[in-house]
Enzyme design. Structure first.
Site, PDB file in Angstrom:
ATOM      1  CB  SER A  48     -43.446 -17.326 -15.193  1.00 35.45           C
ATOM      2  OG  SER A  48     -44.304 -16.588 -16.031  1.00 35.45           O
TER       3      SER A  48
ATOM      4  CE  LYS B 117     -41.918 -13.682 -17.263  1.00 34.12           C
ATOM      5  NZ  LYS B 117     -43.020 -14.637 -17.433  1.00 34.12           N
TER       6      LYS B 117
ATOM      7  CB  SER C  64     -43.709 -12.761 -13.464  1.00 36.02           C
ATOM      8  OG  SER C  64     -43.556 -13.973 -14.160  1.00 36.02           O
TER       9      SER C  64
ATOM     10  CE  LYS D 192     -40.513 -15.182 -12.507  1.00 34.33           C
ATOM     11  NZ  LYS D 192     -41.953 -15.373 -12.232  1.00 34.33           N
TER      12      LYS D 192
END
Length: 393
Positions: free
Chosen positions: A66, A69, A129, A232
């Site tokens: 992720s 992202k 997320s 993140k």
């Protein structure tokens, strides 16, 4: 009209690209005494100077999970900044973006045909997320996930990332998708620098949608021992546990990246070790201020005899604490002399910083004003001066 907007946005990718004028030199040893980390690769970077303070396998390719992202977020933030979309836009959730399409993975819990604002979807990506939210925004901006991924990879090229390629908008493992700790640090720094409004969202600790409250997965946001305000997390079985974190202390901001950590809490523990070590051992300051002249240099064949040299951007340097008094600087021209015409902002050399007898960083040296060519008599005189000087060199 939508297709026109999408095409213009893709062509506008280069509009926000700004190259750095500070370059670190690898000849100085920065990472003595670094704590041992349980990670397949990591990087600790100073945000302002771009100096890598510590690393292990920084260019090794990994599944980003992720962390992908972050680039999805960059594309969205850029589209918002450029006015191609607005936070109030309503996005209709398609079959592809429906939350039911992502069983067992992180999501925002979007319902089919639901109308959701860009602002909510953006938070669903950054805080929750949400894989479903990524698909919804990709279709809204570019029409298809494929076209959105093309934009993501255009930014990869613009940022000069050598070990990154995206094949999804959300980060679920794909054999054609990879990134490195160093590249992720660069993406993080670009979000902070280019898109401050987008970066503010990364500090938000929770997000509620469809009456479902989700906490930000970056547990360091709750850590009171340091000021972490982003960024993140990422995890898949293949990737392990990843985390990009950013924290600031006085005039210093650090970005840490850990990839392939074996446990959920471990990515926070290892990131914290890096950040604390960095703040304890290094300091960043600004030796070259934007718009300030640092030297006056002779110029030939011009309507002026002298020209001011400096920089139109601030430059920063990171050094071990307590070493600032030992730092030395010099400037070097690209040629032996400056010759007109010269254009304001033109790069004519470098300012080079030295510590302990080693060059550790440099910044572009620029002309602070225009210098036009002189008349024939003036040029003839300067030719004579340079000819005589050449006899003695």
């Amino acid at each position: 009209m939508l297709k026109i907007r999408q095409k213009l946005f893709q062509l506008g990718v280069s509009a926000l690209f700004i190259s750095s004028t500070v370059y670190a030199d690898d000849t100085i040893e920065f990472n003595k005494g670094i704590p041992k980390l349980q990670a397949k690769s990591y990087v600790l970077m100073d945000y302002n100077s771009g100096q890598v303070l510590a690393s292990l396998n920084p260019d090794q390719r990994h599944y980003p999970a992720s962390l992908t992202k972050m680039m999805t977020s960059y594309v969205i933030g850029s589209a918002l900044k450029q006015g191609y979309i607005s936070n109030d836009d309503k996005v209709v959730v398609s079959e592809n973006a429906w939350g039911a399409k992502f069983p067992g993975s992180s999501k925002m819990f979007l319902n089919l045909n639901q109308k959701v604002s860009v602002a909510d979807l953006n938070r669903g990506i950054i805080i929750a997320s949400g894989n479903d939210a990524c698909v919804a925004m990709a279709e809204h901006i570019s029409g298809t996930q494929k076209e959105f991924i093309n934009v993501m990879n255009q930014y990869v090229k613009k940022f000069g990332l050598k070990n990154t390629h995206f094949a999804t908008v959300h980060g679920l493992d794909d054999p054609n998708q990879y990134s490195s700790a160093y590249d992720m640090a660069i993406i993080g720094s670009r979000i902070i620098r280019d898109l401050p409004e987008e970066y503010k969202i990364y500090s938000e600790k929770e997000f509620t949608f469809n009456k479902i409250k989700q906490n930000n997965r970056n547990g360091l946001l709750w850590d009171k021992s340091m000021n972490v305000d982003g960024m993140k997390t990422g995890h898949t079985d293949e990737a392990g546990y990843n985390l990009v974190a950013s924290a600031n202390n006085a005039n210093t901001r650090l970005i840490s990246v850990v990839m392939g950590v074996p446990t959920y809490k471990g990515r926070e523990t290892e990131s914290k070790k890096l950040l604390k070590w960095g703040f304890a051992n290094f300091e960043t300051f600004k030796p070259l201020q934007a718009g300030k002249s640092i030297a006056e240099q002779s110029v030939y064949y011009g309507d002026k005899n002298k020209v001011h040299l400096g920089s139109f951007t601030d430059s920063y340097i990171t050094i071990p604490k307590g070493k600032q008094s030992q730092l030395k600087a010099r400037y070097e021209l690209e040629g032996k002399v400056l010759k007109a015409p010269l254009v304001k902002g033109q790069v004519v050399g470098k300012v080079i910083y030295q510590l302990a007898g080693k060059d550790i960083a440099s910044a572009n040296l620029q002309v602070m004003e225009d210098v036009m060519e002189s008349n024939i008599l003036g040029q003839a005189w300067d030719w004579g001066v340079l000819t005589v000087k050449g006899l003695f060199n």
